[in-house]
Design a protein around this motif. Structure first.
Motif, PDB file in Angstrom:
ATOM      1  N   MET A  68      -2.597   1.127 -13.278  1.00 49.72           N
ATOM      2  CA  MET A  68      -3.191   0.418 -11.644  1.00 49.72           C
ATOM      3  C   MET A  68      -4.671   1.368 -11.571  1.00 49.72           C
ATOM      4  O   MET A  68      -4.624   2.753 -11.502  1.00 49.72           O
ATOM      5  CB  MET A  68      -2.175   1.361 -11.233  1.00 49.72           C
ATOM      6  N   PRO A  69      -5.208   0.536 -11.813  1.00 49.36           N
ATOM      7  CA  PRO A  69      -7.162   0.911 -10.956  1.00 49.36           C
ATOM      8  C   PRO A  69      -6.770   1.479 -10.075  1.00 49.36           C
ATOM      9  O   PRO A  69      -6.598   1.534  -9.351  1.00 49.36           O
ATOM     10  CB  PRO A  69      -8.214  -0.487 -11.013  1.00 49.36           C
ATOM     11  N   TYR A  70      -7.669   3.377  -9.755  1.00 47.35           N
ATOM     12  CA  TYR A  70      -8.228   3.552  -8.757  1.00 47.35           C
ATOM     13  C   TYR A  70      -8.359   3.457  -7.645  1.00 47.35           C
ATOM     14  O   TYR A  70      -7.691   3.409  -6.538  1.00 47.35           O
ATOM     15  CB  TYR A  70      -8.810   4.625  -9.557  1.00 47.35           C
ATOM     16  N   TRP A  71      -9.054   2.097  -7.468  1.00 42.66           N
ATOM     17  CA  TRP A  71      -9.343   1.650  -6.278  1.00 42.66           C
ATOM     18  C   TRP A  71      -8.959   0.859  -5.809  1.00 42.66           C
ATOM     19  O   TRP A  71      -8.799   0.317  -4.567  1.00 42.66           O
ATOM     20  CB  TRP A  71     -10.726   0.313  -6.225  1.00 42.66           C
ATOM     21  N   PRO A  79      -5.375   0.714  -5.010  1.00 39.08           N
ATOM     22  CA  PRO A  79      -4.636   1.494  -2.949  1.00 39.08           C
ATOM     23  C   PRO A  79      -5.482   1.143  -2.579  1.00 39.08           C
ATOM     24  O   PRO A  79      -5.455   0.046  -1.116  1.00 39.08           O
ATOM     25  CB  PRO A  79      -4.421   2.082  -3.408  1.00 39.08           C
ATOM     26  N   VAL A  80      -6.662   1.957  -1.995  1.00 39.94           N
ATOM     27  CA  VAL A  80      -7.772   1.498  -1.098  1.00 39.94           C
ATOM     28  C   VAL A  80      -8.247  -0.117  -0.933  1.00 39.94           C
ATOM     29  O   VAL A  80      -8.601  -0.427  -0.013  1.00 39.94           O
ATOM     30  CB  VAL A  80      -9.152   2.332  -1.876  1.00 39.94           C
ATOM     31  N   TYR A 118       1.300  -1.055   0.390  1.00 38.59           N
ATOM     32  CA  TYR A 118      -0.105   0.018   0.303  1.00 38.59           C
ATOM     33  C   TYR A 118       0.373   1.295   0.045  1.00 38.59           C
ATOM     34  O   TYR A 118       0.880   2.376  -0.923  1.00 38.59           O
ATOM     35  CB  TYR A 118      -0.664   0.027   0.936  1.00 38.59           C
ATOM     36  N   MET A 131       2.228   1.541  -3.489  1.00 42.71           N
ATOM     37  CA  MET A 131       1.444   2.399  -4.294  1.00 42.71           C
ATOM     38  C   MET A 131       1.421   3.395  -3.934  1.00 42.71           C
ATOM     39  O   MET A 131       0.914   4.256  -4.697  1.00 42.71           O
ATOM     40  CB  MET A 131       0.406   1.746  -3.930  1.00 42.71           C
ATOM     41  N   ILE A 132       1.054   3.873  -2.968  1.00 43.34           N
ATOM     42  CA  ILE A 132       0.805   5.640  -2.266  1.00 43.34           C
ATOM     43  C   ILE A 132       2.026   6.935  -3.000  1.00 43.34           C
ATOM     44  O   ILE A 132       1.929   7.806  -2.460  1.00 43.34           O
ATOM     45  CB  ILE A 132      -0.415   6.535  -1.589  1.00 43.34           C
TER      46      ILE A 132
END
Lengths: 89, 89
Positions: free
Chosen positions: B1-4, B6-7, A55, A58-59
């Protein structure tokens, strides 16, 4: 509320979360006793820290990567001591 | 990378971090053995979760508040069992 206060609280909370493993590593190492420690807890904990590192990558957050890498090292060493000592060790 | 992505990774990592305490609570409760568990680890861990909840309130993040409140309940119960059993218990 000063803008920096939440950041400061978050950094201290993160540092405490990481540092909290240190006394358990030392106690398990010194006493060689891991009988009461849950193997399943540390398997799940290690997986969680690997995911927190992913994570963080990724961010692009270095603090999340560093804190969780340290936590992974410490919780991983507790897990290895538990595996080495066996269920009743 | 799909935006969702990392969430999703962050939510799963958070859930695993919280869930990881459950097997230790059950093991300590069932076996009544907390001798190998570090008192200092759980004192620092409980303080860290209180600070994570304060952080969650400050930034208005319900997931951070909920995950860390659950972690506080579980780590707090391990701490209470450790205190009740005493250092060698």
């Amino acid at each position: 509320m000063p803008y920096w206060l939440p950041v400061a609280i978050g950094v201290v909370a993160g540092a405490l979360s990481t540092v909290s493993f240190a006394p358990q590593v030392l106690k398990a190492w010194r006493e060689g006793d891991t009988a009461a420690i849950s193997l399943r807890m540390y398997i799940v904990t290690v997986i969680a820290f690997v995911m927190w590192i992913v994570y963080g990558v990724m961010i692009g957050s270095l603090p999340i990567i560093i804190f969780n890498a340290l936590s992974l090292i410490m919780s991983g060493s507790i897990l290895m001591m538990k595996i080495r000592n066996g269920p009743d060790g």
